[in-house]
Structure formats: C-alpha cells, structure tokens
Design a protein around this motif. Structure first.
Motif, PDB file in Angstrom:
ATOM      1  N   GLU A  47       0.824  -1.218   0.000  1.00  0.00           N
ATOM      2  CA  GLU A  47       0.000   0.000   0.000  1.00  0.00           C
ATOM      3  C   GLU A  47       0.854   1.261   0.000  1.00  0.00           C
ATOM      4  O   GLU A  47       0.482   2.273  -0.592  1.00  0.00           O
ATOM      5  CB  GLU A  47      -0.929  -0.012   1.227  1.00  0.00           C
ATOM      6  N   THR A  48       2.006   1.212   0.656  1.00  0.00           N
ATOM      7  CA  THR A  48       2.834   2.414   0.761  1.00  0.00           C
ATOM      8  C   THR A  48       4.254   2.250   0.216  1.00  0.00           C
ATOM      9  O   THR A  48       4.983   3.228   0.126  1.00  0.00           O
ATOM     10  CB  THR A  48       2.947   2.857   2.233  1.00  0.00           C
ATOM     11  N   CYS A  49       4.634   1.044  -0.182  1.00  0.00           N
ATOM     12  CA  CYS A  49       6.038   0.858  -0.583  1.00  0.00           C
ATOM     13  C   CYS A  49       6.394   1.664  -1.825  1.00  0.00           C
ATOM     14  O   CYS A  49       7.534   2.106  -1.985  1.00  0.00           O
ATOM     15  CB  CYS A  49       6.348  -0.626  -0.782  1.00  0.00           C
ATOM     16  N   ARG A  50       5.406   1.916  -2.691  1.00  0.00           N
ATOM     17  CA  ARG A  50       5.695   2.677  -3.911  1.00  0.00           C
ATOM     18  C   ARG A  50       6.041   4.134  -3.621  1.00  0.00           C
ATOM     19  O   ARG A  50       6.536   4.850  -4.506  1.00  0.00           O
ATOM     20  CB  ARG A  50       4.506   2.614  -4.861  1.00  0.00           C
ATOM     21  N   ASP A  51       5.786   4.578  -2.400  1.00  0.00           N
ATOM     22  CA  ASP A  51       6.088   5.955  -2.036  1.00  0.00           C
ATOM     23  C   ASP A  51       7.451   6.096  -1.361  1.00  0.00           C
ATOM     24  O   ASP A  51       7.844   7.214  -1.006  1.00  0.00           O
ATOM     25  CB  ASP A  51       5.002   6.494  -1.087  1.00  0.00           C
ATOM     26  N   LEU A  52       8.169   4.999  -1.173  1.00  0.00           N
ATOM     27  CA  LEU A  52       9.466   5.061  -0.509  1.00  0.00           C
ATOM     28  C   LEU A  52      10.531   5.478  -1.506  1.00  0.00           C
ATOM     29  O   LEU A  52      10.839   4.756  -2.453  1.00  0.00           O
ATOM     30  CB  LEU A  52       9.799   3.697   0.110  1.00  0.00           C
ATOM     31  N   ASP A  53      11.089   6.654  -1.301  1.00  0.00           N
ATOM     32  CA  ASP A  53      12.016   7.248  -2.267  1.00  0.00           C
ATOM     33  C   ASP A  53      13.461   6.960  -1.874  1.00  0.00           C
ATOM     34  O   ASP A  53      14.217   7.831  -1.471  1.00  0.00           O
ATOM     35  CB  ASP A  53      11.773   8.756  -2.362  1.00  0.00           C
ATOM     36  N   ASP A  54      13.847   5.709  -1.968  1.00  0.00           N
ATOM     37  CA  ASP A  54      15.205   5.292  -1.629  1.00  0.00           C
ATOM     38  C   ASP A  54      15.523   4.049  -2.455  1.00  0.00           C
ATOM     39  O   ASP A  54      14.670   3.168  -2.598  1.00  0.00           O
ATOM     40  CB  ASP A  54      15.310   4.994  -0.132  1.00  0.00           C
ATOM     41  N   PRO A  55      16.730   3.945  -2.989  1.00  0.00           N
ATOM     42  CA  PRO A  55      17.044   2.808  -3.867  1.00  0.00           C
ATOM     43  C   PRO A  55      16.810   1.452  -3.213  1.00  0.00           C
ATOM     44  O   PRO A  55      16.298   0.526  -3.854  1.00  0.00           O
ATOM     45  CB  PRO A  55      18.526   3.021  -4.195  1.00  0.00           C
ATOM     46  N   ASP A  56      17.209   1.300  -1.929  1.00  0.00           N
ATOM     47  CA  ASP A  56      17.024   0.014  -1.250  1.00  0.00           C
ATOM     48  C   ASP A  56      15.550  -0.366  -1.195  1.00  0.00           C
ATOM     49  O   ASP A  56      15.171  -1.503  -1.493  1.00  0.00           O
ATOM     50  CB  ASP A  56      17.586   0.083   0.172  1.00  0.00           C
ATOM     51  N   TRP A  57      14.720   0.598  -0.796  1.00  0.00           N
ATOM     52  CA  TRP A  57      13.298   0.322  -0.650  1.00  0.00           C
ATOM     53  C   TRP A  57      12.610   0.170  -2.007  1.00  0.00           C
ATOM     54  O   TRP A  57      11.704  -0.654  -2.159  1.00  0.00           O
ATOM     55  CB  TRP A  57      12.625   1.423   0.161  1.00  0.00           C
ATOM     56  N   ARG A  58      13.027   0.942  -2.991  1.00  0.00           N
ATOM     57  CA  ARG A  58      12.405   0.830  -4.317  1.00  0.00           C
ATOM     58  C   ARG A  58      12.627  -0.559  -4.906  1.00  0.00           C
ATOM     59  O   ARG A  58      11.746  -1.126  -5.540  1.00  0.00           O
ATOM     60  CB  ARG A  58      12.952   1.902  -5.257  1.00  0.00           C
ATOM     61  N   ALA A  59      13.822  -1.109  -4.692  1.00  0.00           N
ATOM     62  CA  ALA A  59      14.105  -2.451  -5.192  1.00  0.00           C
ATOM     63  C   ALA A  59      13.210  -3.486  -4.511  1.00  0.00           C
ATOM     64  O   ALA A  59      12.699  -4.412  -5.158  1.00  0.00           O
ATOM     65  CB  ALA A  59      15.580  -2.787  -4.963  1.00  0.00           C
ATOM     66  N   LEU A  60      12.996  -3.321  -3.212  1.00  0.00           N
ATOM     67  CA  LEU A  60      12.129  -4.251  -2.495  1.00  0.00           C
ATOM     68  C   LEU A  60      10.683  -4.122  -2.937  1.00  0.00           C
ATOM     69  O   LEU A  60       9.953  -5.115  -3.010  1.00  0.00           O
ATOM     70  CB  LEU A  60      12.237  -3.990  -0.989  1.00  0.00           C
ATOM     71  N   CYS A  61      10.274  -2.897  -3.259  1.00  0.00           N
ATOM     72  CA  CYS A  61       8.899  -2.700  -3.715  1.00  0.00           C
ATOM     73  C   CYS A  61       8.678  -3.386  -5.060  1.00  0.00           C
ATOM     74  O   CYS A  61       7.628  -3.974  -5.301  1.00  0.00           O
ATOM     75  CB  CYS A  61       8.600  -1.206  -3.813  1.00  0.00           C
ATOM     76  N   ARG A  84      20.962  -2.304   4.648  1.00  0.00           N
ATOM     77  CA  ARG A  84      20.733  -1.182   5.550  1.00  0.00           C
ATOM     78  C   ARG A  84      20.840  -1.626   7.004  1.00  0.00           C
ATOM     79  O   ARG A  84      21.354  -0.897   7.852  1.00  0.00           O
ATOM     80  CB  ARG A  84      19.362  -0.577   5.280  1.00  0.00           C
ATOM     81  N   ALA A  85      20.363  -2.828   7.296  1.00  0.00           N
ATOM     82  CA  ALA A  85      20.445  -3.343   8.664  1.00  0.00           C
ATOM     83  C   ALA A  85      21.897  -3.477   9.105  1.00  0.00           C
ATOM     84  O   ALA A  85      22.279  -3.012  10.189  1.00  0.00           O
ATOM     85  CB  ALA A  85      19.719  -4.686   8.759  1.00  0.00           C
ATOM     86  N   TYR A  86      22.723  -4.099   8.269  1.00  0.00           N
ATOM     87  CA  TYR A  86      24.113  -4.315   8.667  1.00  0.00           C
ATOM     88  C   TYR A  86      24.929  -3.025   8.670  1.00  0.00           C
ATOM     89  O   TYR A  86      25.926  -2.921   9.381  1.00  0.00           O
ATOM     90  CB  TYR A  86      24.758  -5.375   7.774  1.00  0.00           C
ATOM     91  N   ALA A  87      24.477  -2.033   7.923  1.00  0.00           N
ATOM     92  CA  ALA A  87      25.175  -0.741   7.943  1.00  0.00           C
ATOM     93  C   ALA A  87      25.002  -0.030   9.276  1.00  0.00           C
ATOM     94  O   ALA A  87      25.775   0.899   9.593  1.00  0.00           O
ATOM     95  CB  ALA A  87      24.648   0.147   6.805  1.00  0.00           C
ATOM     96  N   LEU A  88      24.020  -0.455  10.069  1.00  0.00           N
ATOM     97  CA  LEU A  88      23.800   0.173  11.378  1.00  0.00           C
ATOM     98  C   LEU A  88      24.795  -0.288  12.428  1.00  0.00           C
ATOM     99  O   LEU A  88      24.950   0.366  13.463  1.00  0.00           O
ATOM    100  CB  LEU A  88      22.389  -0.132  11.869  1.00  0.00           C
ATOM    101  N   LEU A  89      25.464  -1.412  12.185  1.00  0.00           N
ATOM    102  CA  LEU A  89      26.392  -1.943  13.176  1.00  0.00           C
ATOM    103  C   LEU A  89      27.632  -1.054  13.261  1.00  0.00           C
ATOM    104  O   LEU A  89      28.085  -0.494  12.268  1.00  0.00           O
ATOM    105  CB  LEU A  89      26.813  -3.358  12.792  1.00  0.00           C
ATOM    106  N   PRO A  90      28.198  -0.912  14.453  1.00  0.00           N
ATOM    107  CA  PRO A  90      29.401  -0.088  14.593  1.00  0.00           C
ATOM    108  C   PRO A  90      30.576  -0.699  13.850  1.00  0.00           C
ATOM    109  O   PRO A  90      30.686  -1.921  13.717  1.00  0.00           O
ATOM    110  CB  PRO A  90      29.635  -0.070  16.106  1.00  0.00           C
TER     111      PRO A  90
END
Length: 349
Positions: free
Chosen positions: A54-68, A339-345
């Motif tokens: 319902e909302t994934c098409r509005d996510l303006d980021d390459p990572d999220w656009r690929a998942l959508c 994106r998840a693994y990029a959060l790790l220190p």
C-alpha cells in the motif's frame, strides 16, 4: 495524519520520562534472526505483504524501491520478508516497549445546522496557516472569527465526540440522508496540546489509574457547564478537510497519505522507525499479539524506539478496544539487509 487517541491517553496518564545519559548516547541496534521472533511462522504474511504494498511505492530510496519491485512480483510472502529483510531491535534508553491503540471514530451529523446539530467541523482558515500560533480554542469557539465564512464542513450533535475527533484527527460523519462524509486532519492552530485528563487528575476528580477517554466523556456529559470549560482548557484546535477520494471500504489516510489497514498498520516514531517499514510486534498483556505490521502513521505522543500505536479500525467497537490498550512487549523493525548491517558499529574504530 491521524492524531491518536491512545497516544493522547498516554499523555493524560502522566508525562513521558525525561531524557537521561543513556538516551543521549544514541540508539542501540541488535540484528536478529527470524527464528528469534516469537510466533513468526504462524502469522498471515500475505496480509502483511498486501499492507506493505500500500505504501512501498512511495518510498524514495534505492534500497526500498528495489524491495517494492520485488513485492510486486507476487512472491511467496514469508519467503519475501525472510530473503530481503533482517529484524532489528532498536532501543534508546529504556528498552521497555509500549503498545497503545487508535481508531477512526464515527459521529452523527448534518450538512446544515439545527437545534440538534450545533457543533461545526471547520476547514482551516487562511490566517491560521499564516500566523503561528493563531487563536486559541477558547478564542475560536467563543469569538466570531469563524462566523459567516462558509468554513463549516458539517455540524455534529456532540461536542465531546467532536473534541475527541480532533484528538484522533480523522473520522466519518454519518449524515441524516444516509450518506457519509470522511474527514481528515486539515491543520491546527499551532498551540500545544494540553491534556484534559491531566487537568482532571490535578483537580482531584480522578486518580491517575482511573482516567480514560470514556470516563472523561461521561464526566463532561454529566457536568455540562464544567465540562464545557474543561474542553476549553486545551488551547489546541484541529481543523479538518474532506477526504472524499478515499473509498468507504478503505481505512483513513495515515502520515504517508495512503489508507491504513486495521490491525496491520501502526503509528511509530519516525526518528527510529522508517515510515513504510514492516515491524514485527510482540504485544503481551490483554489480547496477546504476534503480528507483522507496517509503520504507516505517526502521532504527536508516539515517541521512542520501542513505541507503537496499533490502528484498530473504524467505529465504537474499535474505539473500545483501542481506548483501553496499554501493553508491554517487544518490537522489531524489518530493514533491508544492507541497511540493517550498515547500522552496526565499525569494528575497526
């Protein structure tokens, strides 16, 4: 944007904890496995995927656009989430989760005023957009700033329900001819919300554990003069707009300007949880819930990394469920793997 009732109920029950040194240190991110999620294998992942679309098409980021794009290829729902996401537990300061609920109220109304229908829902006047803050609730309701300007959308028969409609920020008005008008948040006068629940506690009318939306409504109706003055205690005033583009079988618009889904959409703090992200909920307490939801809304009192407000649906039954919900548990944000693994220190730092 929906302004949540249960979120405001939290404020009515007392102030949020102050910031401490742990909060100032920044959030902590723990990457989990799907096997760590209690009840993950038993959920209806297809329903969650439909809500995500319902909302994934509005996510303006390459990572999220690929998942959508991948979500649109009709994948196996559970495999889709497990292949492209990782659950991340985000904590900041206290790691205690809090789940509340909200809903879309329904009021009886008319497009014309009458002795029964006397309380108007207003569109936002131009001056309120240009001047911040504008007039207070008391000024608006007792003065003539709105008189004769044609800003009324409808009139309703209950000032208390109208007050809580403003807290929610959206709802439906059932007209006498059988039609329904859907209204959404159209702006506010710029004054900070002042809790009428906390005011009743301060006066000694209720103790902290007694106060609730239903108790407040009952007290105002039983004490009409004092009740009217109590509602004016809150200087914040919400204006509305008609949301005629949303079909009757769809939920109200959330913060992403898309319809939200009962028991699948949640309001979150976007400082920690990205809008549009799937979120795994482990709600304990009453009506234990293990469910994949989607962060599609926000609320002024929804603050914190482990904080979510569950959209219960439309009408009185949904309101009863939402209004008494205040439960502990855990929540995990599903983020794209990279994106998840990029959060790790960085271990080299």
């Amino acid at each position: 944007m929906i302004r949540t009732l249960a979120a405001i109920a939290l404020v009515m029950a007392g102030p949020l904890p102050g910031k401490g040194s742990a909060e100032e240190a920044g959030p902590t991110y723990d990457i989990m496995e799907f096997s760590d999620l209690d009840g993950w294998e038993n959920d209806d992942h297809a329903s969650a995927l439909q809500t995500f679309r319902e909302t994934c098409r509005d996510l303006d980021d390459p990572d999220w656009r690929a998942l959508c794009r991948a979500a649109g290829d009709n994948p196996d729902p559970r495999a889709f989430f497990e292949l492209f996401f990782r659950p991340v537990r985000i904590t900041h300061g206290s790691d205690e989760a809090l789940f509340t609920g909200y809903f879309e109220p329904e009021l009886d109304g008319s497009t014309r005023p009458s002795p029964r229908f006397r309380w108007p829902l207003y569109r936002m006047p131009r001056e309120a957009e240009e001047t911040r803050p504008w007039l207070t609730r008391r000024d608006i309701l007792t003065g003539d700033a709105m008189t004769g300007r044609g800003l009324e959308i409808a009139w309703v028969d209950d000032p208390v329900e109208l007050f809580f409609l403003q807290v929610q920020g959206s709802g439906r008005i059932r007209l006498q001819d059988g039609r329904t008008i859907r209204v959404g948040y159209g702006g506010a006068n710029g004054h900070e919300y002042r809790s009428i629940g906390l005011e009743l506690i301060r006066r000694g009318t209720f103790s902290e554990h007694e106060v609730s939306a239903d108790r407040i409504k009952k007290w105002v109706r039983e004490n009409p003069l004092q009740g009217e003055e109590l509602l004016l205690h809150n200087p914040s005033y919400v204006f509305f707009r008609e949301v005629s583009e949303v079909p009757a079988d769809k939920g109200p618009l959330g913060a992403m300007n898309r319809s939200i889904t009962p028991m699948r959409s949640i309001a979150v703090d976007p400082a920690y949880t990205p809008l549009g992200a799937p979120v795994w909920i482990e709600k304990d307490g009453r009506d234990v819930m293990r469910r994949l939801m989607v962060a599609q809304d926000t609320g002024s009192a929804i603050k914190g990394a482990q904080r979510a407000d569950i959209f219960a649906g439309t009408g009185a039954e949904a309101g009863q469920w939402a209004g008494s919900l205040k439960d502990p548990g855990r929540m995990f944000v599903l983020l794209p793997i990279q994106r998840a693994y990029a959060l790790l220190p960085d271990p080299t730092l």
